[in-house]
Design an enzyme around this catalytic site. Structure first.
Site, PDB file in Angstrom:
ATOM      1  N   ASP A 165       0.854  -1.190   0.000  1.00 34.93           N
ATOM      2  CA  ASP A 165       0.000   0.000   0.000  1.00 34.93           C
ATOM      3  C   ASP A 165       0.890   1.240   0.000  1.00 34.93           C
ATOM      4  O   ASP A 165       1.604   1.486   0.975  1.00 34.93           O
ATOM      5  CB  ASP A 165      -0.897   0.038   1.248  1.00 34.93           C
ATOM      6  CG  ASP A 165      -1.976  -1.043   1.241  1.00 34.93           C
ATOM      7  OD1 ASP A 165      -1.758  -2.089   0.590  1.00 34.93           O
ATOM      8  OD2 ASP A 165      -3.019  -0.854   1.889  1.00 34.93           O
ATOM      9  N   LYS A 215      -7.248   3.035  -3.148  1.00 31.75           N
ATOM     10  CA  LYS A 215      -7.640   3.014  -1.740  1.00 31.75           C
ATOM     11  C   LYS A 215      -7.918   4.435  -1.290  1.00 31.75           C
ATOM     12  O   LYS A 215      -7.225   5.367  -1.696  1.00 31.75           O
ATOM     13  CB  LYS A 215      -6.490   2.368  -0.950  1.00 31.75           C
ATOM     14  CG  LYS A 215      -6.617   2.384   0.564  1.00 31.75           C
ATOM     15  CD  LYS A 215      -5.453   1.607   1.194  1.00 31.75           C
ATOM     16  CE  LYS A 215      -5.349   1.847   2.694  1.00 31.75           C
ATOM     17  NZ  LYS A 215      -4.185   1.211   3.302  1.00 31.75           N
ATOM     18  N   LYS A 263     -10.349  -0.276  -2.263  1.00 30.96           N
ATOM     19  CA  LYS A 263     -10.197  -0.502  -0.829  1.00 30.96           C
ATOM     20  C   LYS A 263     -10.607   0.749  -0.075  1.00 30.96           C
ATOM     21  O   LYS A 263     -10.064   1.829  -0.308  1.00 30.96           O
ATOM     22  CB  LYS A 263      -8.746  -0.879  -0.497  1.00 30.96           C
ATOM     23  CG  LYS A 263      -8.481  -1.018   1.020  1.00 30.96           C
ATOM     24  CD  LYS A 263      -7.094  -1.560   1.319  1.00 30.96           C
ATOM     25  CE  LYS A 263      -6.795  -1.492   2.825  1.00 30.96           C
ATOM     26  NZ  LYS A 263      -5.440  -1.957   3.161  1.00 30.96           N
TER      27      LYS A 263
END
Lengths: 285, 309
Positions: B146, B209, B245
């Site tokens: 991430d 995300k 996400k």
């Protein structure tokens, strides 16, 4: 200027310091002695209870960690605000058929009762706690502690005195409370909620659900995050198997025994809402 | 403002992707409607199980220790020790320093290890340093990485640089999946969120995300809807399916199924799988377990009956 248009009160629930309607959208009617409509009162559901328990739980640590003196001061402040709304409380009692004189007397006695319990805030520990003689080199103390989140089935009669006589001893020691009240007694309970909302009582310490107690109480008894249920104002026909739901998380049950006095004033009533903790402390140098 | 430019450059040889403007009022109204949907009984149980399977169980604290990560991993593999019927979560998400401990703890369980990397959460380091951080996390065994979008470059209008840095990060990831955090709370509006989504996807992100969870204003229903629509448009234009996400501020089971509804209604059933949808959270899992407990026993439970962390 045109004449004043009267604004009727919407009788709502009191959860976490706010006044929501029931999530279920339901209401019930309260009528005067001669049958006239007094109010449409929100009828709380199990989900409103769930929200109230959540609010009470999140308020509990903060409320119980305040000094006893501070809690006493805040309760005293509640009495100050009630004092300035005596006429409103008396009217609410009178509307449901009480003679004016008797209504005023109940309001005054209720405020006195509240102040009396406020005074106990920093004294109850001395009366109910103890220093115990033990055989060994130890200090041994028993100290009272709040039980946690309590649900109070408020008595229907007398509406205000009964409610305050159960609520004050429950919260003075640091518990947070959810009051279940129904029928005509709902009117003074909602007025009390308005007092609490404007008198320094932190949001969530007291939550008021106007409801059918027989519907909501079983959910309170089986709720694992409720630590104590006061059955003083519970319906008479509440089944044993419903009360047994409290056993799942070893909830305490107080009040509602046959012959018990719903308006008893005693430090031992505060004790009903307390847990006793005993501490052994070694004596040495 | 150049950050809302209608085209995102996608490097040599590939076509630029088109970015349509966002109708803010319609977006928020649609998100609000989707969040009113009521899910009950068997559907609710299925939604809660799906939510668990999509969770990236996260701990991103300076105070993380190997033992804390190990207990998090245990919870990830077996969320409710008393009920083997509850599925494992999708992944655990930790700092690079903790990746090794997490890999050991989840070995052979099917739970993936995700690592934040690239000077998380601000990303304000030289690109070499960020790339080295990513490579290090992959070397330690992270399955998913991430990283954060370079908001500084993006907001200054240097879209090319923001894009190329993500492409560089993607290379550094090797076999690991790349999730690009937009930090929507810092972008300033839905048009920018949409542009940033398109930019990240064009640069090679496997997932986009919402947030780091380190600033207020994280995942919200309209933000998730905005990004879902960007993913849908990107798939229409390029044929590439990118995952979504949500992270930051997702604490209740109800929020979780709101997001499932938003994604399901916008992107379809194909996205309702851990391969394409994740929820980054820590306390969410406990709330989902409490809700499942209510379904099983018929009585309300409380925080005393789940783990502290």
């Amino acid at each position: 200027m045109a004449g004043h248009m009267p604004v009727d009160k919407t009788y709502k629930l009191f959860i976490g310091g706010a006044f929501p309607r029931s999530e279920s959208g339901r209401t019930f009617q309260v009528r005067s002695a001669d049958g006239g409509l007094l109010a449409n009162v929100s009828r709380a559901s199990r989900k409103d209870l769930r929200e109230a328990v959540r609010a009470a739980r999140s308020a509990q640590a903060g409320w119980s960690s305040r000094t006893a003196y501070n809690r006493g001061q805040i309760l005293y402040r509640v009495a100050e605000v009630m004092e300035s709304r005596r006429a409103e409380f008396a009217t609410a009692l009178r509307d449901t058929g009480r003679p004016a004189r008797s209504a005023r007397r109940e309001v005054d006695a209720s405020i006195d009762r509240w102040v009396w319990y406020a005074g106990w805030a920093d004294k109850v520990h001395h009366v109910l706690g103890s220093v115990n003689p033990v055989a060994g080199p130890y200090f041994n103390f028993t100290v009272p502690e709040p039980t946690g989140v309590v649900v109070i089935a408020a008595p229907d009669e007398p509406p205000l005195m009964g409610l305050l006589s159960r609520l004050a001893p429950a919260i003075v020691s640091g518990n947070t409370a959810i009051v279940l009240t129904g029928g005509a007694a709902s009117l003074v309970a909602v007025s009390l909620a308005e007092v609490l909302a404007t008198s320094d009582v932190p949001a969530g310490v007291v939550n008021v659900l106007t409801c059918d107690k027989a519907e909501v109480l079983p959910w309170a008894l089986s709720h694992l995050d409720v630590n104590l249920v006061d059955l003083t104002g519970a319906p008479d026909d509440l089944g044993d198997e419903v009360v047994a739901g409290a056993a799942e998380n070893v909830k305490r049950i107080v009040g509602g025994r046959e012959g018990s006095d719903p308006v008893e004033a005693s430090p031992y009533v505060i004790g009903d809402f307390l847990e006793m903790k005993t501490i052994w402390h070694p004596i040495g140098r | 403002m150049s950050a809302t430019a209608p085209f995102i450059p996608t490097g040599a040889g590939s076509r630029p992707v088109r970015v349509a403007p966002v109708d803010e009022v319609a977006l928020e109204a649609r998100a609000a409607v989707l969040c009113t949907r009521s899910i009950k009984t068997t559907s609710k149980r299925a939604a809660l199980h799906l939510a668990i399977r999509c969770i990236d169980l996260t701990t991103l604290e300076g105070a993380d220790t190997p033992d804390k990560v190990a207990s998090l991993c245990q919870k990830a593999v077996r969320p409710d020790p008393s009920d083997p019927g509850i599925p494992s979560v999708a992944a655990v998400c930790v700092y690079p320093e903790m990746v090794g401990h997490a890999v050991d703890a989840v070995a052979g369980t099917g739970v993936a290890v995700a690592s934040v990397a690239g000077a998380f959460p601000a990303g304000m380091s030289a690109i070499d340093v960020r790339t080295a951080d990513i490579a290090d996390a992959v070397r330690r065994g992270a399955d998913e990485i991430d990283i954060v979008l370079n908001r500084s470059a993006f907001l200054a209008g240097d879209l090319g640089r923001a894009h190329d840095e993500i492409a560089t990060a993607k290379e550094a990831c090797g076999p690991a999946h790349l999730k690009v955090i937009l930090e929507t709370g810092e972008l300033g509006g839905y048009d920018q969120i949409r542009s940033a989504s398109m930019l990240a996807m064009a640069a090679g992100a496997d997932f986009i995300k919402t947030s780091t969870g380190k600033i207020p204003g994280a995942a919200t229903p309209p933000t998730m809807l905005c990004m879902s629509e960007a993913i849908r448009d990107f798939a229409d234009q390029t044929g590439t399916a990118v995952g979504l996400k949500g992270a930051g501020g997702i604490r209740t089971a109800k929020q979780a199924w709101h997001y499932l509804v938003i994604v399901g209604e916008t992107l379809g059933q194909d996205w309702l799988t851990p391969a394409r949808f994740r929820l980054g959270a820590s306390s969410l899992l406990n709330d989902v377990l409490l809700q499942l407990g209510k379904l099983d026993t018929g009585r309300y439970s409380g925080p005393d009956y789940v783990t502290v962390d």
